[in-house]
Design an enzyme around this catalytic site. Structure first.
Site, PDB file in Angstrom:
ATOM      1  N   TRP A   1      39.636  39.157  52.419  1.00 21.99           N
ATOM      2  CA  TRP A   1      39.385  38.506  51.129  1.00 21.99           C
ATOM      3  C   TRP A   1      38.292  37.447  51.286  1.00 21.99           C
ATOM      4  O   TRP A   1      38.181  36.816  52.336  1.00 21.99           O
ATOM      5  CB  TRP A   1      40.654  37.835  50.605  1.00 21.99           C
ATOM      6  CG  TRP A   1      41.837  38.731  50.450  1.00 21.99           C
ATOM      7  CD1 TRP A   1      42.999  38.678  51.163  1.00 21.99           C
ATOM      8  CD2 TRP A   1      41.990  39.818  49.536  1.00 21.99           C
ATOM      9  NE1 TRP A   1      43.868  39.656  50.750  1.00 21.99           N
ATOM     10  CE2 TRP A   1      43.264  40.379  49.744  1.00 21.99           C
ATOM     11  CE3 TRP A   1      41.169  40.377  48.550  1.00 21.99           C
ATOM     12  CZ2 TRP A   1      43.750  41.461  49.013  1.00 21.99           C
ATOM     13  CZ3 TRP A   1      41.641  41.456  47.823  1.00 21.99           C
ATOM     14  CH2 TRP A   1      42.915  41.983  48.049  1.00 21.99           C
TER      15      TRP A   1
ATOM     16  N   TRP B   1      50.216  42.963  40.362  1.00 20.77           N
ATOM     17  CA  TRP B   1      49.010  42.519  41.059  1.00 20.77           C
ATOM     18  C   TRP B   1      48.903  43.194  42.427  1.00 20.77           C
ATOM     19  O   TRP B   1      47.820  43.618  42.834  1.00 20.77           O
ATOM     20  CB  TRP B   1      49.001  41.003  41.193  1.00 20.77           C
ATOM     21  CG  TRP B   1      48.333  40.352  40.015  1.00 20.77           C
ATOM     22  CD1 TRP B   1      48.935  39.876  38.886  1.00 20.77           C
ATOM     23  CD2 TRP B   1      46.928  40.174  39.836  1.00 20.77           C
ATOM     24  NE1 TRP B   1      47.987  39.400  38.018  1.00 20.77           N
ATOM     25  CE2 TRP B   1      46.751  39.560  38.575  1.00 20.77           C
ATOM     26  CE3 TRP B   1      45.812  40.448  40.614  1.00 20.77           C
ATOM     27  CZ2 TRP B   1      45.484  39.228  38.087  1.00 20.77           C
ATOM     28  CZ3 TRP B   1      44.550  40.121  40.128  1.00 20.77           C
ATOM     29  CH2 TRP B   1      44.397  39.518  38.876  1.00 20.77           C
TER      30      TRP B   1
ATOM     31  N   ASN C   1      48.247  46.133  28.715  1.00 23.14           N
ATOM     32  CA  ASN C   1      48.532  46.511  30.097  1.00 23.14           C
ATOM     33  C   ASN C   1      47.375  47.238  30.771  1.00 23.14           C
ATOM     34  O   ASN C   1      47.055  46.981  31.933  1.00 23.14           O
ATOM     35  CB  ASN C   1      49.784  47.371  30.164  1.00 23.14           C
ATOM     36  CG  ASN C   1      50.201  47.656  31.600  1.00 23.14           C
ATOM     37  OD1 ASN C   1      50.486  46.747  32.353  1.00 23.14           O
ATOM     38  ND2 ASN C   1      50.194  48.934  31.980  1.00 23.14           N
TER      39      ASN C   1
ATOM     40  N   TRP D   1      59.568  50.965  35.117  1.00 23.19           N
ATOM     41  CA  TRP D   1      58.651  50.227  36.001  1.00 23.19           C
ATOM     42  C   TRP D   1      59.116  48.777  36.184  1.00 23.19           C
ATOM     43  O   TRP D   1      58.983  48.198  37.271  1.00 23.19           O
ATOM     44  CB  TRP D   1      57.228  50.258  35.448  1.00 23.19           C
ATOM     45  CG  TRP D   1      56.458  51.443  35.922  1.00 23.19           C
ATOM     46  CD1 TRP D   1      56.219  52.593  35.249  1.00 23.19           C
ATOM     47  CD2 TRP D   1      55.821  51.587  37.204  1.00 23.19           C
ATOM     48  NE1 TRP D   1      55.478  53.455  36.024  1.00 23.19           N
ATOM     49  CE2 TRP D   1      55.214  52.867  37.227  1.00 23.19           C
ATOM     50  CE3 TRP D   1      55.699  50.777  38.323  1.00 23.19           C
ATOM     51  CZ2 TRP D   1      54.502  53.343  38.322  1.00 23.19           C
ATOM     52  CZ3 TRP D   1      54.986  51.245  39.428  1.00 23.19           C
ATOM     53  CH2 TRP D   1      54.395  52.515  39.418  1.00 23.19           C
TER      54      TRP D   1
ATOM     55  N   GLU E   1      58.505  53.066  31.152  1.00 28.59           N
ATOM     56  CA  GLU E   1      57.885  51.750  31.345  1.00 28.59           C
ATOM     57  C   GLU E   1      58.956  50.685  31.565  1.00 28.59           C
ATOM     58  O   GLU E   1      58.747  49.732  32.325  1.00 28.59           O
ATOM     59  CB  GLU E   1      57.003  51.406  30.145  1.00 28.59           C
ATOM     60  CG  GLU E   1      55.814  52.341  29.968  1.00 28.59           C
ATOM     61  CD  GLU E   1      54.912  52.376  31.190  1.00 28.59           C
ATOM     62  OE1 GLU E   1      54.641  51.308  31.764  1.00 28.59           O
ATOM     63  OE2 GLU E   1      54.482  53.486  31.578  1.00 28.59           O
TER      64      GLU E   1
ATOM     65  N   TRP F   1      44.465  38.717  45.729  1.00 28.93           N
ATOM     66  CA  TRP F   1      45.269  38.999  44.551  1.00 28.93           C
ATOM     67  C   TRP F   1      46.172  37.828  44.161  1.00 28.93           C
ATOM     68  O   TRP F   1      46.520  37.651  42.989  1.00 28.93           O
ATOM     69  CB  TRP F   1      46.126  40.256  44.761  1.00 28.93           C
ATOM     70  CG  TRP F   1      47.128  40.172  45.884  1.00 28.93           C
ATOM     71  CD1 TRP F   1      46.960  40.588  47.170  1.00 28.93           C
ATOM     72  CD2 TRP F   1      48.460  39.634  45.822  1.00 28.93           C
ATOM     73  NE1 TRP F   1      48.104  40.344  47.918  1.00 28.93           N
ATOM     74  CE2 TRP F   1      49.033  39.769  47.110  1.00 28.93           C
ATOM     75  CE3 TRP F   1      49.226  39.070  44.809  1.00 28.93           C
ATOM     76  CZ2 TRP F   1      50.334  39.348  47.405  1.00 28.93           C
ATOM     77  CZ3 TRP F   1      50.519  38.635  45.098  1.00 28.93           C
ATOM     78  CH2 TRP F   1      51.059  38.778  46.387  1.00 28.93           C
TER      79      TRP F   1
END
Length: 456
Positions: free
Chosen positions: A305, A382, A341, A277, A274, A359
């Site tokens: 969108w 996102w 998360n 990431w 993690e 987003w």
């Protein structure tokens, strides 16, 4: 030993231990000016959101105390870096300036400033302090940036152990200069004071960061295999401390490689992935500095969108969607400045896929309300959920919030904590039909895919 003062310009590295810029300045052997600059003017700067401003206030207070214990002090200045830092050099007669690197759009500001000051005869050095690996050192076989996490992290691990964290200086020969009073910056909310929940949940500063790390190693890491369950304390909650650099990834890496209980040691590799990431997100940011505004996958520029109805967007923002786990997450965010998360992915999927809201609107809300609003991780995450980002496979995944809640919050501990009225008559009906909106979202993704194929 140098006689002209050294300047340490702090940014997202608000700590005295494992701070290469501070260590270099102390080792130079001259008086040290430590400055934090509130820069809301430089090209590419993104002003902090409200929750981050609250955190910054507490972090700067803590840092000033830590420096004072070592004999130093913290100067607060405000303005564009290209103006304030050279002026401080002239004011103090500094012969050297040190800072730790940034990786987004502001690295252009840093590079220009470094060239300018060096041309004037000032020693300027920058250091890697906030990442385990500099982004330009981890590249794919073709020499470009990785677009998928697993081979990226495998390449990181193949480089060997990260460096050991640096100790805090034994002392700092501080040179005090005039600066702003912290209260003058008005970082804290007043009318209204919405930070009660933040104060209850967090202790900004390096001391709070290390206390959080120790608590996690002892109590959270043994449960980390259950990290996807928001109703238990199985995650580290170190993200805001990392975001402001009160704690470095090198310090975390070293700590979790010390002796651990067997159940904690079993979860070490997954926890460190993690951290990986976060590294991956910064690699993406380094190669695409406009990550918060530009799709990584440019075919998503054509995504249809829809402009959100104000009432629908407000229902999502404040946890009144009628979808319990989404409402729980958004209320946790509003109250504490943080969200689990797994739930972040669920609420982002609802907004971008079931509601077809861009987003960037969700990313901006998180930027304002998260205490860990990070320029790399927030935007990259996102984009990952929306399908427009790196490693967003399958990009058309639509999280079903009902099934996610059944799987990860089966006893409803998380939902009932944050949405106590969930079973009462006053709880609203869902603002969107999950099945119908999923079908609509998949059709939109298919249209983008078809357009990309025809264009290619």
């Amino acid at each position: 030993m140098a006689s002209s003062p050294s300047i340490v310009w702090l940014r997202d590295d608000l700590r005295v231990a494992d701070n290469p810029a501070l260590t270099a300045a102390v080792e130079r052997g001259a008086p040290v000016v430590v400055v934090f600059l509130l820069d809301e003017q430089s090209p590419g700067v993104r002003p902090l959101g409200g929750a981050s401003r609250w955190w910054l206030h507490g972090s700067l207070q803590s840092l000033a105390d830590d420096l004072a214990e070592l004999g130093g002090s913290l100067a607060l200045r405000r303005g564009a870096a290209a103006e304030v830092i050279p002026a401080l050099v002239a004011e103090t007669g500094a012969g050297a300036v040190y800072w730790n690197r940034r990786y987004g759009a502001l690295r252009d500001v840093d590079a220009a400033l470094k060239s300018r000051l060096r041309a004037e005869g000032v020693v300027v050095e920058s250091f890697g302090a906030s990442l385990l690996h500099e982004p330009w050192t981890i590249t794919s076989g073709s020499g470009g940036a990785y677009r998928v996490f697993t081979p990226f992290w495998r390449a990181c691990l193949a480089t060997g152990e990260p460096r050991s964290p640096l100790p805090a200086p034994a002392s700092v020969d501080g040179l005090a200069v005039a600066g702003d009073a912290l209260d003058e910056w008005a970082l804290l909310p007043t009318r209204p004071d919405w930070a009660t929940g933040l104060r209850e949940a967090w202790t900004p500063g390096a001391e709070g960061a290390h206390a959080r790390l120790e608590q996690f190693v002892e109590h959270g890491l043994p449960l980390y295999h259950r990290r996807d369950e928001p109703g238990i304390e199985a995650t580290s909650r170190l993200s805001p401390h990392l975001r402001f650099g009160e704690l470095s990834p090198h310090q975390i890496w070293a700590r979790v490689h010390e002796r651990l209980a067997p159940e904690a040691a079993a979860n070490r590799a997954k926890f460190l992935s993690e951290i990986g990431w976060r590294e991956f997100s910064y690699s993406i940011l380094f190669h695409q500095p406009q990550l918060a505004s530009v799709n990584v996958r440019r075919d998503f520029d054509a995504f249809p969108w829809e402009a959100p109805e104000p009432a629908v967007l407000e229902a999502w923002q404040h946890g009144r969607t009628g979808i319990p786990i989404v409402d729980a997450g958004m209320r946790q965010l509003w109250t504490s400045g943080w969200m689990h998360n797994r739930v972040r992915m669920i609420v982002a999927s609802l907004l971008t896929k079931n509601l077809l809201v861009d987003w960037r609107i969700g990313e901006a809300w998180f930027w304002d309300t998260l205490v860990d609003a990070d320029e790399a991780s927030n935007a990259a995450s996102w984009q990952w959920v929306a399908g427009s980002g790196a490693d967003a496979a399958p990009y058309f995944r639509v999280f079903n919030p009902v099934l996610q809640a059944d799987r990860f919050d089966p006893d409803r501990a998380y939902v009932q904590r944050w949405v106590p009225e969930v079973d009462g008559p006053e709880y609203p009906r869902p603002i969107v039909d999950l099945a119908v909106s999923r079908t609509r979202a998949l059709a939109a993704y298919e249209a983008v895919k078809a357009a990309a194929l025809s264009a290619g």
